[in-house]
Write a protein that holds these residues in place. Structure first.
Motif, PDB file in Angstrom:
ATOM      1  N   VAL A 165      28.647  44.116  77.005  1.00 48.04           N
ATOM      2  CA  VAL A 165      29.229  44.526  75.724  1.00 48.04           C
ATOM      3  C   VAL A 165      28.874  43.446  74.713  1.00 48.04           C
ATOM      4  CG1 VAL A 165      31.376  45.003  74.529  1.00 48.04           C
ATOM      5  CG2 VAL A 165      31.094  45.711  76.884  1.00 48.04           C
ATOM      6  N   PRO A 166      28.288  43.832  73.584  1.00 50.25           N
ATOM      7  CA  PRO A 166      27.890  42.807  72.604  1.00 50.25           C
ATOM      8  C   PRO A 166      29.113  42.059  72.071  1.00 50.25           C
ATOM      9  CG  PRO A 166      27.665  45.005  71.700  1.00 50.25           C
ATOM     10  CD  PRO A 166      27.952  45.168  73.137  1.00 50.25           C
ATOM     11  N   PRO A 167      29.035  40.729  71.982  1.00 48.26           N
ATOM     12  CA  PRO A 167      30.200  39.985  71.470  1.00 48.26           C
ATOM     13  C   PRO A 167      30.405  40.264  69.983  1.00 48.26           C
ATOM     14  CG  PRO A 167      28.335  38.529  71.786  1.00 48.26           C
ATOM     15  CD  PRO A 167      27.908  39.859  72.302  1.00 48.26           C
ATOM     16  N   LEU A 168      31.631  40.175  69.585  1.00 48.51           N
ATOM     17  CA  LEU A 168      31.985  40.472  68.190  1.00 48.51           C
ATOM     18  C   LEU A 168      31.976  39.168  67.403  1.00 48.51           C
ATOM     19  CD1 LEU A 168      32.948  42.959  66.534  1.00 48.51           C
ATOM     20  CD2 LEU A 168      35.252  42.080  66.873  1.00 48.51           C
ATOM     21  N   THR A 169      31.172  39.122  66.373  1.00 50.87           N
ATOM     22  CA  THR A 169      31.146  37.902  65.540  1.00 50.87           C
ATOM     23  C   THR A 169      31.663  38.237  64.157  1.00 50.87           C
ATOM     24  OG1 THR A 169      28.857  38.447  65.096  1.00 50.87           O
ATOM     25  CG2 THR A 169      29.267  36.715  66.722  1.00 50.87           C
ATOM     26  N   PRO A 170      32.586  37.433  63.630  1.00 50.30           N
ATOM     27  CA  PRO A 170      33.114  37.718  62.281  1.00 50.30           C
ATOM     28  C   PRO A 170      32.035  37.486  61.228  1.00 50.30           C
ATOM     29  CG  PRO A 170      33.985  35.649  63.116  1.00 50.30           C
ATOM     30  CD  PRO A 170      33.227  36.263  64.230  1.00 50.30           C
ATOM     31  N   LEU A 171      32.048  38.297  60.205  1.00 50.85           N
ATOM     32  CA  LEU A 171      31.053  38.175  59.135  1.00 50.85           C
ATOM     33  C   LEU A 171      31.358  36.966  58.261  1.00 50.85           C
ATOM     34  CD1 LEU A 171      30.757  41.909  58.099  1.00 50.85           C
ATOM     35  CD2 LEU A 171      29.042  40.573  59.300  1.00 50.85           C
ATOM     36  N   LYS A 172      32.645  36.709  58.086  1.00 49.50           N
ATOM     37  CA  LYS A 172      33.026  35.620  57.179  1.00 49.50           C
ATOM     38  C   LYS A 172      34.325  35.018  57.674  1.00 49.50           C
ATOM     39  CE  LYS A 172      34.186  35.064  52.298  1.00 49.50           C
ATOM     40  NZ  LYS A 172      34.594  35.808  51.116  1.00 49.50           N
ATOM     41  N   ARG A 173      34.397  33.739  57.702  1.00 46.26           N
ATOM     42  CA  ARG A 173      35.647  33.104  58.138  1.00 46.26           C
ATOM     43  C   ARG A 173      36.575  32.955  56.944  1.00 46.26           C
ATOM     44  NH1 ARG A 173      35.999  31.792  63.094  1.00 46.26           N
ATOM     45  NH2 ARG A 173      34.130  31.474  64.366  1.00 46.26           N
ATOM     46  N   LEU A 174      37.805  33.391  57.131  1.00 53.36           N
ATOM     47  CA  LEU A 174      38.779  33.341  56.032  1.00 53.36           C
ATOM     48  C   LEU A 174      40.013  32.587  56.490  1.00 53.36           C
ATOM     49  CD1 LEU A 174      38.715  36.968  54.625  1.00 53.36           C
ATOM     50  CD2 LEU A 174      37.994  34.925  53.427  1.00 53.36           C
ATOM     51  N   THR A 175      40.569  31.807  55.608  1.00 49.61           N
ATOM     52  CA  THR A 175      41.854  31.161  55.897  1.00 49.61           C
ATOM     53  C   THR A 175      42.922  31.874  55.088  1.00 49.61           C
ATOM     54  OG1 THR A 175      41.528  29.589  54.122  1.00 49.61           O
ATOM     55  CG2 THR A 175      40.792  28.927  56.345  1.00 49.61           C
ATOM     56  N   LEU A 176      44.163  31.490  55.337  1.00 51.99           N
ATOM     57  CA  LEU A 176      45.267  32.120  54.621  1.00 51.99           C
ATOM     58  C   LEU A 176      45.212  31.813  53.125  1.00 51.99           C
ATOM     59  CD1 LEU A 176      47.753  33.834  55.347  1.00 51.99           C
ATOM     60  CD2 LEU A 176      49.082  31.740  55.387  1.00 51.99           C
ATOM     61  N   GLU A 177      44.797  30.598  52.830  1.00 52.61           N
ATOM     62  CA  GLU A 177      44.711  30.209  51.414  1.00 52.61           C
ATOM     63  C   GLU A 177      43.680  31.057  50.675  1.00 52.61           C
ATOM     64  OE1 GLU A 177      43.922  26.049  51.333  1.00 52.61           O
ATOM     65  OE2 GLU A 177      45.922  25.548  52.091  1.00 52.61           O
ATOM     66  N   ASP A 178      42.594  31.293  51.347  1.00 56.89           N
ATOM     67  CA  ASP A 178      41.553  32.141  50.738  1.00 56.89           C
ATOM     68  C   ASP A 178      42.104  33.502  50.386  1.00 56.89           C
ATOM     69  OD1 ASP A 178      39.789  30.143  51.027  1.00 56.89           O
ATOM     70  OD2 ASP A 178      38.998  30.863  52.953  1.00 56.89           O
ATOM     71  N   LEU A 179      42.908  33.992  51.316  1.00 57.48           N
ATOM     72  CA  LEU A 179      43.465  35.333  51.094  1.00 57.48           C
ATOM     73  C   LEU A 179      44.414  35.347  49.908  1.00 57.48           C
ATOM     74  CD1 LEU A 179      44.276  36.765  54.628  1.00 57.48           C
ATOM     75  CD2 LEU A 179      42.880  37.845  52.895  1.00 57.48           C
ATOM     76  N   GLN A 180      45.239  34.281  49.839  1.00 56.87           N
ATOM     77  CA  GLN A 180      46.211  34.234  48.743  1.00 56.87           C
ATOM     78  C   GLN A 180      45.523  34.114  47.393  1.00 56.87           C
ATOM     79  OE1 GLN A 180      48.655  31.053  50.102  1.00 56.87           O
ATOM     80  NE2 GLN A 180      50.030  32.419  51.231  1.00 56.87           N
ATOM     81  N   ASN A 181      44.431  33.374  47.374  1.00 51.77           N
ATOM     82  CA  ASN A 181      43.711  33.205  46.107  1.00 51.77           C
ATOM     83  C   ASN A 181      42.802  34.381  45.800  1.00 51.77           C
ATOM     84  OD1 ASN A 181      44.904  30.730  45.870  1.00 51.77           O
ATOM     85  ND2 ASN A 181      43.252  29.680  46.991  1.00 51.77           N
ATOM     86  N   ASP A 182      42.619  35.192  46.789  1.00 56.96           N
ATOM     87  CA  ASP A 182      41.692  36.322  46.623  1.00 56.96           C
ATOM     88  C   ASP A 182      42.275  37.350  45.663  1.00 56.96           C
ATOM     89  OD1 ASP A 182      39.669  38.008  46.877  1.00 56.96           O
ATOM     90  OD2 ASP A 182      40.118  38.673  48.908  1.00 56.96           O
ATOM     91  N   GLU A 183      41.540  37.688  44.675  1.00 62.17           N
ATOM     92  CA  GLU A 183      42.024  38.703  43.730  1.00 62.17           C
ATOM     93  C   GLU A 183      41.127  39.923  43.769  1.00 62.17           C
ATOM     94  OE1 GLU A 183      42.394  36.851  39.995  1.00 62.17           O
ATOM     95  OE2 GLU A 183      44.093  35.632  40.599  1.00 62.17           O
ATOM     96  N   THR A 184      40.555  40.116  44.910  1.00 62.44           N
ATOM     97  CA  THR A 184      39.649  41.266  45.034  1.00 62.44           C
ATOM     98  C   THR A 184      40.455  42.563  45.153  1.00 62.44           C
ATOM     99  OG1 THR A 184      39.613  40.917  47.373  1.00 62.44           O
ATOM    100  CG2 THR A 184      37.759  40.004  46.129  1.00 62.44           C
ATOM    101  N   GLU A 185      39.736  43.578  45.257  1.00 67.86           N
ATOM    102  CA  GLU A 185      40.350  44.914  45.233  1.00 67.86           C
ATOM    103  C   GLU A 185      41.286  45.143  46.422  1.00 67.86           C
ATOM    104  OE1 GLU A 185      38.856  49.481  45.010  1.00 67.86           O
ATOM    105  OE2 GLU A 185      37.411  47.875  44.708  1.00 67.86           O
ATOM    106  N   SER A 186      40.847  44.656  47.605  1.00 64.06           N
ATOM    107  CA  SER A 186      41.622  44.940  48.814  1.00 64.06           C
ATOM    108  C   SER A 186      42.998  44.298  48.740  1.00 64.06           C
ATOM    109  CB  SER A 186      40.875  44.427  50.044  1.00 64.06           C
ATOM    110  OG  SER A 186      40.717  43.017  49.932  1.00 64.06           O
ATOM    111  N   PHE A 187      43.060  43.037  48.224  1.00 65.77           N
ATOM    112  CA  PHE A 187      44.345  42.365  48.156  1.00 65.77           C
ATOM    113  C   PHE A 187      45.255  43.009  47.122  1.00 65.77           C
ATOM    114  CE2 PHE A 187      47.239  38.852  47.155  1.00 65.77           C
ATOM    115  CZ  PHE A 187      47.701  38.619  48.440  1.00 65.77           C
ATOM    116  N   SER A 188      44.677  43.389  46.011  1.00 60.23           N
ATOM    117  CA  SER A 188      45.493  44.013  44.959  1.00 60.23           C
ATOM    118  C   SER A 188      46.023  45.372  45.434  1.00 60.23           C
ATOM    119  CB  SER A 188      44.697  44.158  43.663  1.00 60.23           C
ATOM    120  OG  SER A 188      43.594  45.000  43.910  1.00 60.23           O
ATOM    121  N   ALA A 189      45.261  46.028  46.302  1.00 59.71           N
ATOM    122  CA  ALA A 189      45.714  47.334  46.803  1.00 59.71           C
ATOM    123  C   ALA A 189      46.975  47.176  47.638  1.00 59.71           C
ATOM    124  CB  ALA A 189      44.608  47.986  47.631  1.00 59.71           C
TER     125      ALA A 189
END
Lengths: 202, 623
Positions: free
Chosen positions: B241-265
């Motif tokens: 089974v192919p291993p799953l690799t994350p596309l981008k590493r995110l921390t909690l702070e990144d998420l809180q500062n993120d103002e992209t569409e997904s977070f605003s939704a």
């Protein structure tokens, strides 16, 4: 548990030659379209709408108080039409139910306060529990137990459902007895056990 | 529910010790012992069918479709079946289709025949509609389609669908290897089974699962760990089974500062009615839609018809016919059809524990088409007669062991799985039986289907029955039995008694013995019953009985014509009272007054009185 005797006031019931016991206090419209195939019981305040389309019940059916048997209505582009309602043998229908089904198979038990939607099909040996709403045009397969609103399958009826229902409807007919003094008969029948059971509920 | 009231009043003891109502017990006609689904029967899938369209599917096709029907769709909101509605409206149709429709001449055409042709040419569009909750495919923005087949409405593909599929294939292969190893271990057992291969060869895959469940029961942890270790090594060779690799590493702070569409939704205010329920989400585990607008109709789950196989002798106990509409059975082993049914007709009335014994009535129904001789033995006597007295346990040998044909093909190991529900009922009352009445057993009349149509048949000829028989009707018999409370019975306990029912059973099933020229033989079957003698807990003691009587005395209030009946009664009382009062006034007041007047005027002389008054000077004008 053996079924206890159920008494009815004799003057308000009519018993036909084939053994149908029909209450005079029920509404049977369009009597020429209603076929009760023998040993059926139609209790008080039932409404059987034979004037809309044919209604045919099998042998040993029990239609309890205040139940409505209403042929299903199908709407077409311009107008609509009523379709006949067929009920098989050994079917028990509880009180206060509304039956608009297209076909009900044999050995079916329908509880009280049920609504069977327009043109729905109830196959043989299924159980509809109390207070179930079967949506229009749905199918209840054989040996299924349906419950809830909307009705969903919650279990399977026992394999001996056919014999159980035959025994139940036959014994119901046998224990459905006429009396002239209703209060006296019912109080005499239920006095010793009911008093004991009542005392423990409090 | 009315017809199931009191099903649990009489419980039958299965061979494994479980207590079940008669509807949940089966009789194995080879072992002559009662079996239950919990421990002593294995379940096999016979056929798959759709509960909506009732179409019968081969198991291979069912497995290919993920055990879902290809024709029926379920409403994503309420789970009911969806119907296809045809409409001539083009409002919700895709634009390309509308252009096609526009070609159809809409101008009125002269003549009725031409009109009819025009109507036929008008294209119908279809959409899905739920008749219960009124959900429609238009609610999630789906266009109406010209094709009415349900296959048009394909669900969206899950983002990780391929990966999920690979993982399932990977595990399936490993499980196959696991079973292969076990099969090798049980080689001898398999050889014996292969003698009967012809019977089971219709579907190898189906057979394997049931066979394995029969052989294994619940696998022990040791066996599991043993089988897992080689599996891991082999699995590397089978599939990776192919291993799953994350596309981008995110921390909690990144998420809180993120103002992209997904977070605003996430933080956006959404109405409660727009969010799906947990049930609706889990119906589609791969997508798990959060908003109502993302819901998509799911294909209906298939239902199955199953047969039951005895785990001890391996024979089929109950097998339905394949067709989904059929309610008939190829093999009937339901206890209700072969074991006499015991019902409680009247409950014993026990006012206090000191009372010696109390009588109640039971009815016994013979389901067989021949006269059945049966005996009732109190549990205590039955246990005392046995060589090893004691409580019934799982390890105890079944009563029917002596009747099992001693044939290696039918011999089986005792199943590994020994799950047992503890019997909750403990007998706290002793059944008192008159031994003379049951000395030769009581005959139960055969079941006669014609009796229903002929009233004269239902009345049995008089026979010399002992006094315990209350009455007979068709194949049923009512018996008087006495019950005496044991010392263990406490105030407020449920009264439970236990007894053993022994009856002769004419076995007409094809057996190996029968092929050797022996006739059908009568076997004795012992059925152990527990009777709960009260639907609810019976209370003892004078206080409760008194309150019970008080309840029963209260009459139903009069709901109609209360004033009229009140007036009727009180009008009579008022009339009687008024007449009585009238007479009393006359006799006590008027009559004495009249006599007093009469007596007064009897000797009254007005002239003398006048003279007397005149003398006294009362009158001023006359002298």
């Amino acid at each position: 548990m053996e079924l206890p005797d159920i008494y009815y006031y004799k003057p308000i019931y009519v018993e036909t030659a084939s053994g149908n016991k029909v209450c005079k206090q029920s509404v049977l419209s369009g009597a020429q379209n209603i076929i009760l195939n023998g040993k059926n019981i139609v209790m008080e305040d039932c409404v059987v709408r034979g004037d809309l389309a044919g209604i045919r019940t099998g042998r040993h059916c029990v239609i309890s108080q205040k139940t409505i048997l209403h042929p299903p209505f199908k709407k077409f582009a311009k107008n609509g039409a009523y379709f006949p309602l067929h009920i098989g043998d050994h079917v028990f229908i509880g009180a206060d139910s509304v039956i608009c089904a297209g076909t009900i198979g044999t050995c079916v038990h329908i509880g009280r306060d049920c609504v069977i939607g327009e043109k729905s099909v109830l196959k043989d040996c299924c159980i509809i529990e109390d207070g179930t709403v079967i949506p229009p045009q749905s199918v209840v397969p054989a040996f299924a137990i349906y419950s809830g609103n909307p009705g969903r399958q919650i279990g399977e009826a026992p394999e001996s459902m056919e014999d159980l229902m035959m025994e139940y409807t036959r014994s119901f007919y046998r224990h459905f007895k006429p009396v002239l003094d209703l209060e006296k008969a019912t109080s005499a029948a239920s006095a010793p056990n009911s008093a004991r059971i009542w005392s423990t509920q409090q | 529910m009315s017809f199931r009231v009191g099903w649990n009043n009489v419980l039958y003891m299965c061979d494994c010790g479980n207590l079940k109502p008669i509807t949940e017990v089966y009789l194995c006609k080879i072992c002559f012992a009662l079996r239950c689904k919990t421990t002593c029967l294995s379940t096999e899938i016979d056929s798959h069918y759709c509960p909506g369209c009732l179409e019968n599917l081969p198991s291979a096709e069912a497995a290919y479709n993920g055990n879902r029907c290809s024709n029926c769709l379920e409403c994503p909101v309420c789970g009911q079946g969806l119907i296809v509605v045809g409409t001539s409206s083009t409002k919700h149709a895709p634009e390309a289709s509308v252009e096609e429709v526009a070609v159809v001449p809409e101008t009125p055409v002269q003549g009725s025949q031409a009109n009819a042709e025009a109507v036929e040419k008008i294209k119908l569009f279809h959409y899905l509609h739920c008749l219960h909750c009124r959900w429609s495919s238009r609610d999630i923005g789906l266009h109406d389609t010209a094709n009415s087949a349900l296959c048009v409405w394909q669900p969206p593909v899950a983002p990780n669908a391929q990966r999920l599929k690979d993982t399932i294939v990977f595990h399936n292969q490993n499980i196959g290897q696991y079973f292969a190893d076990l099969e090798a271990e049980k080689k001898e057992e398999m050889k014996r089974l292969s003698k009967n291969k012809n019977r089971f060869s219709a579907n190898q895959e189906k057979f394997r699962s049931s066979k394995m469940s029969y052989l294994l029961g619940t696998p022990s942890l040791k066996a599991w760990s043993k089988s897992v270790s080689p599996m891991k090594e082999k699995s590397k060779q089978i599939l990776k089974v192919p291993p799953l690799t994350p596309l981008k590493r995110l921390t909690l702070e990144d998420l809180q500062n993120d103002e992209t569409e997904s977070f605003s939704a996430i933080s956006a205010v959404i109405g409660q009615m727009q969010i799906t329920s947990l049930e609706q989400r889990l119906k589609n585990p791969s997508l798990q839609p959060e908003l109502v607008t993302d819901l998509f109709p799911a294909r209906k789950h298939l239902a199955t018809k199953r047969c039951l196989r005895c785990l001890k002798c391996g024979r089929t106990v109950c097998k339905p016919e394949y067709h989904p509409l059929s309610i008939k059975f190829k093999v009937q082993g339901q206890a209700y059809i072969v074991v006499p049914e015991v019902k409680i007709e009247s409950f014993p009335v026990i006012d206090d524990l000191a009372k010696e014994s109390s009588e109640f009535v039971i009815t016994i129904r013979n389901p067989n088409a021949n006269i059945t001789t049966m005996k009732i033995i109190p549990w205590e006597i039955f246990e005392a007669d046995k060589p090893v007295a004691g409580q019934v346990s799982c390890a105890e040998s079944p009563q029917g062991d002596a009747d099992v044909p001693n044939n290696p093909a039918t011999e089986r190991e005792v199943p590994i799985c020994k799950l047992r529900e503890r019997p909750e009922l403990v007998s706290n009352a002793e059944l008192l039986i008159d031994p003379v009445a049951y000395e030769n057993g009581l005959d139960l009349d055969p079941k006669n289907d014609a009796a229903e149509f002929d009233d004269f048949l239902s009345v049995q000829p008089q026979r010399a029955d002992p006094s315990v028989v209350v009455r007979r009707r068709n194949n049923a018999m009512a018996l008087k039995v006495r019950v005496r409370p044991k010392e263990t019975l406490k105030h407020g306990d449920e009264l439970v008694t236990s007894f053993v029912l022994q009856y002769g059973y004419l076995n007409n099933v094809y057996t190996i013995q029968a092929t050797t020229g022996e006739q059908d033989q009568m076997n004795t079957i012992t059925v152990k019953c527990f009777g709960a003698l009260s639907a609810l807990h019976i209370s003892f003691g004078s206080e409760e009985v008194m309150s019970g009587n008080a309840v029963s005395v209260i009459a139903k209030p009069q709901l109609r014509g209360l004033l009229l009946s009140y007036l009727k009664k009180h009008l009579i009382i008022a009339t009687v009272l008024s007449v009585a009062t009238g007479f009393a006034v006359k006799a006590l007041i008027n009559d004495p007054r009249k006599t007093a007047y009469a007596n007064f005027y009897k000797n009254y002389d007005p002239d003398v009185e006048y003279e007397k008054m005149k003398k006294l000077g009362i009158f001023q004008s006359s002298k």
